[in-house]
Design a protein around this motif. Structure first.
Motif, mmCIF file in Angstrom:
data_model
loop_
_atom_site.group_PDB
_atom_site.id
_atom_site.type_symbol
_atom_site.label_atom_id
_atom_site.label_comp_id
_atom_site.label_asym_id
_atom_site.label_seq_id
_atom_site.Cartn_x
_atom_site.Cartn_y
_atom_site.Cartn_z
ATOM 1 N N ALA A 1 0.824 -1.226 0.000
ATOM 2 C CA ALA A 1 0.000 0.000 0.000
ATOM 3 C C ALA A 1 0.848 1.262 0.000
ATOM 4 N N ILE A 2 1.942 1.269 -0.772
ATOM 5 C CA ILE A 2 2.795 2.447 -0.850
ATOM 6 C C ILE A 2 2.034 3.616 -1.468
ATOM 7 N N GLY A 3 1.173 3.318 -2.450
ATOM 8 C CA GLY A 3 0.368 4.374 -3.062
ATOM 9 C C GLY A 3 -0.533 5.061 -2.048
ATOM 10 N N ASP A 4 -1.109 4.286 -1.132
ATOM 11 C CA ASP A 4 -1.964 4.874 -0.095
ATOM 12 C C ASP A 4 -1.150 5.784 0.825
ATOM 13 N N GLU A 5 0.085 5.371 1.144
ATOM 14 C CA GLU A 5 0.940 6.215 1.980
ATOM 15 C C GLU A 5 1.213 7.549 1.306
ATOM 16 N N TRP A 6 1.542 7.505 0.017
ATOM 17 C CA TRP A 6 1.842 8.738 -0.710
ATOM 18 C C TRP A 6 0.606 9.633 -0.795
ATOM 19 N N ARG A 7 -0.555 9.039 -1.049
ATOM 20 C CA ARG A 7 -1.787 9.831 -1.123
ATOM 21 C C ARG A 7 -2.144 10.437 0.232
ATOM 22 N N SER A 8 -1.809 9.737 1.330
ATOM 23 C CA SER A 8 -2.082 10.315 2.655
ATOM 24 C C SER A 8 -1.227 11.554 2.881
ATOM 25 N N PHE A 9 0.021 11.529 2.367
ATOM 26 C CA PHE A 9 0.879 12.719 2.467
ATOM 27 C C PHE A 9 0.296 13.861 1.645
ATOM 28 N N LEU A 10 -0.170 13.581 0.445
ATOM 29 C CA LEU A 10 -0.759 14.631 -0.389
ATOM 30 C C LEU A 10 -1.984 15.239 0.291
ATOM 31 N N ALA A 11 -2.805 14.390 0.941
ATOM 32 C CA ALA A 11 -3.976 14.897 1.659
ATOM 33 C C ALA A 11 -3.556 15.786 2.826
ATOM 34 N N PHE A 12 -2.494 15.364 3.565
ATOM 35 C CA PHE A 12 -1.988 16.167 4.676
ATOM 36 C C PHE A 12 -1.442 17.499 4.179
ATOM 37 N N ASP A 13 -0.727 17.458 3.064
ATOM 38 C CA ASP A 13 -0.171 18.676 2.492
ATOM 39 C C ASP A 13 -1.275 19.647 2.102
ATOM 40 N N ALA A 14 -2.348 19.138 1.497
ATOM 41 C CA ALA A 14 -3.467 19.993 1.107
ATOM 42 C C ALA A 14 -4.159 20.578 2.342
ATOM 43 N N ALA A 15 -4.322 19.755 3.396
ATOM 44 C CA ALA A 15 -4.963 20.244 4.620
ATOM 45 C C ALA A 15 -4.100 21.296 5.305
ATOM 46 N N SER A 16 -2.766 21.115 5.269
ATOM 47 C CA SER A 16 -1.864 22.098 5.865
ATOM 48 C C SER A 16 -1.943 23.431 5.133
ATOM 49 N N LYS A 17 -2.018 23.396 3.797
ATOM 50 C CA LYS A 17 -2.159 24.628 3.031
ATOM 51 C C LYS A 17 -3.457 25.333 3.378
ATOM 52 N N ALA A 18 -4.532 24.562 3.532
ATOM 53 C CA ALA A 18 -5.825 25.156 3.903
ATOM 54 C C ALA A 18 -5.800 25.726 5.311
ATOM 55 N N ASN A 19 -4.838 25.268 6.142
ATOM 56 C CA ASN A 19 -4.706 25.748 7.520
ATOM 57 C C ASN A 19 -3.628 26.815 7.643
ATOM 58 N N GLY A 20 -3.346 27.519 6.543
ATOM 59 C CA GLY A 20 -2.325 28.561 6.573
ATOM 60 C C GLY A 20 -0.914 28.008 6.596
ATOM 61 N N ASN A 21 -0.715 26.868 5.948
ATOM 62 C CA ASN A 21 0.605 26.214 5.891
ATOM 63 C C ASN A 21 1.138 25.833 7.262
ATOM 64 N N LYS A 22 0.230 25.501 8.183
ATOM 65 C CA LYS A 22 0.615 25.054 9.522
ATOM 66 C C LYS A 22 0.130 23.625 9.732
ATOM 67 N N PRO A 23 0.925 22.779 10.386
ATOM 68 C CA PRO A 23 0.465 21.414 10.684
ATOM 69 C C PRO A 23 -0.795 21.438 11.526
ATOM 70 N N LEU A 24 -1.680 20.483 11.301
ATOM 71 C CA LEU A 24 -2.937 20.450 12.034
ATOM 72 C C LEU A 24 -2.740 19.987 13.478
ATOM 73 N N VAL A 25 -1.736 19.153 13.721
ATOM 74 C CA VAL A 25 -1.441 18.668 15.070
ATOM 75 C C VAL A 25 0.022 18.952 15.362
ATOM 76 N N ARG A 26 0.300 19.553 16.512
ATOM 77 C CA ARG A 26 1.686 19.886 16.852
ATOM 78 C C ARG A 26 2.025 19.291 18.217
ATOM 79 N N ASN A 27 3.251 18.859 18.352
ATOM 80 C CA ASN A 27 3.777 18.402 19.625
ATOM 81 C C ASN A 27 4.571 19.565 20.204
ATOM 82 N N ASP A 28 4.001 20.262 21.160
ATOM 83 C CA ASP A 28 4.639 21.477 21.649
ATOM 84 C C ASP A 28 4.463 21.619 23.155
ATOM 85 N N ALA A 29 4.864 22.785 23.674
ATOM 86 C CA ALA A 29 4.814 23.024 25.117
ATOM 87 C C ALA A 29 3.389 22.973 25.652
ATOM 88 N N THR A 30 2.428 23.449 24.845
ATOM 89 C CA THR A 30 1.043 23.463 25.311
ATOM 90 C C THR A 30 0.525 22.052 25.566
#
Length: 304
Positions: A120-149
């Motif tokens: 399922a390498i194709g599915d992995e690549w498509r999941s990255f493309l979906a994440f990339d599109a969602a990040s662009k829609a979120n102002g080029n910021k990751p939707l989930v962050r591991n941070d101090a908060t």
């Protein structure tokens, strides 16, 4: 063609198999692994040649050393003999195929990825493309962050005091200097060969960058009085192994500790951080050249 294997043994065997299969042809095979001898022998290299783009070999076999830092427009095929265990490495590896020096929009040769059936390498690549599109829609910021908060909220959710594993334990205060005295590290390390002038300040910055790249938030850092031993405590979020695609993150505190002694760097990371390709880090010390750190009791013999 870049051929990806998952171990030194597989890299060696693939190099031998391709060399045999291409006998009489001029294609050429290069195998790269950090455990190979320093001097190239029969197409085996311990590092990526600086003149890679000008070399004649057309089959490049590796484990990790061709994921980043190479820019050869001739690389248009990726063969995943043994696929990566995470999608990030897959994306970085495919990035070696789709980077070209020409202007954006210019026609280039198609890129191909070959993988074992059912992975399922194709599915992995498509999941990255979906994440990339969602990040662009979120102002080029990751939707989930591991941070101090996230770390602060996790600690705030703990009780002030509880009885766990046979002891009463208090909720930690990350701002308390005394918390450093509560740290415990295992007596285990991987030994690397280094130059004596390795700058630990620069190395510490590199470790911080690697932790960030691995989505691990650095919660604590410290060092011994002489500065020759340093450590990092980081928050790592790991998805549940019982969910194949849904998101549920389990938090853990991971430890990274390293000490410099002459021409050796002793390194431990509880989550398996890969540092073999960091600047200044040489090959791992052969186990046969190491001596036990703890003196063994003398052997005794008896006669009956």
């Amino acid at each position: 063609m870049i051929v990806r294997c998952d171990s030194e043994e597989s890299v060696t065997e693939m190099h031998q198999a391709l060399t045999t299969a291409l006998a009489g042809r001029t294609d050429g095979v290069m195998a790269i692994h950090h455990n190979f001898p320093e001097r190239p022998i029969y197409g085996l290299f311990d590092g990526v040649p600086r003149d890679l783009a000008a070399r004649p070999e057309r089959y490049l076999v590796h484990q990790f050393m061709l994921i980043e830092g190479i820019d050869d427009p001739r690389c248009t095929v990726l063969a995943l003999y043994e696929p990566f265990t995470n999608t990030r490495m897959l994306v970085q590896q495919i990035g070696r195929l789709i980077r070209h020096p020409g202007p954006i929009g210019a026609a280039v040769s198609p890129a191909y990825v070959l993988a074992p059936e059912g992975r399922a390498i194709g599915d992995e690549w498509r999941s990255f493309l979906a994440f990339d599109a969602a990040s662009k829609a979120n102002g080029n910021k990751p939707l989930v962050r591991n941070d101090a908060t996230i770390l602060e909220n996790l600690i705030a959710a703990l009780p002030n005091l509880d009885y766990v594993m046979g002891r009463f334990r208090e909720r930690p205060d990350l701002g308390d200097p005394g918390l450093h005295d509560d740290l415990r590290f295992p007596s285990a390390a991987v030994a690397f060969t280094i130059e004596p002038d390795l700058d630990l300040d620069d190395f510490q910055k590199a470790i911080r960058e690697e932790l960030s790249r691995e989505d691990r938030y650095e919660a604590l850092t410290g060092q011994t009085a002489d500065g020759q031993c340093r450590y990092h405590i980081s928050l790592r979020l790991t998805p549940s192994p019982f969910l194949s695609g849904s998101l549920f993150q389990a938090p853990s505190l991971e430890a990274t500790i390293y000490a410099k002694k002459n021409k050796r760097l002793f390194f431990f990371d509880s989550a398996g951080l890969w540092i073999n390709e960091l600047e200044g880090i040489g090959p791992r010390v052969n186990a046969k050249t190491l001596r036990a750190l703890c003196r063994m009791a003398p052997a005794t013999a008896s006669r009956s």
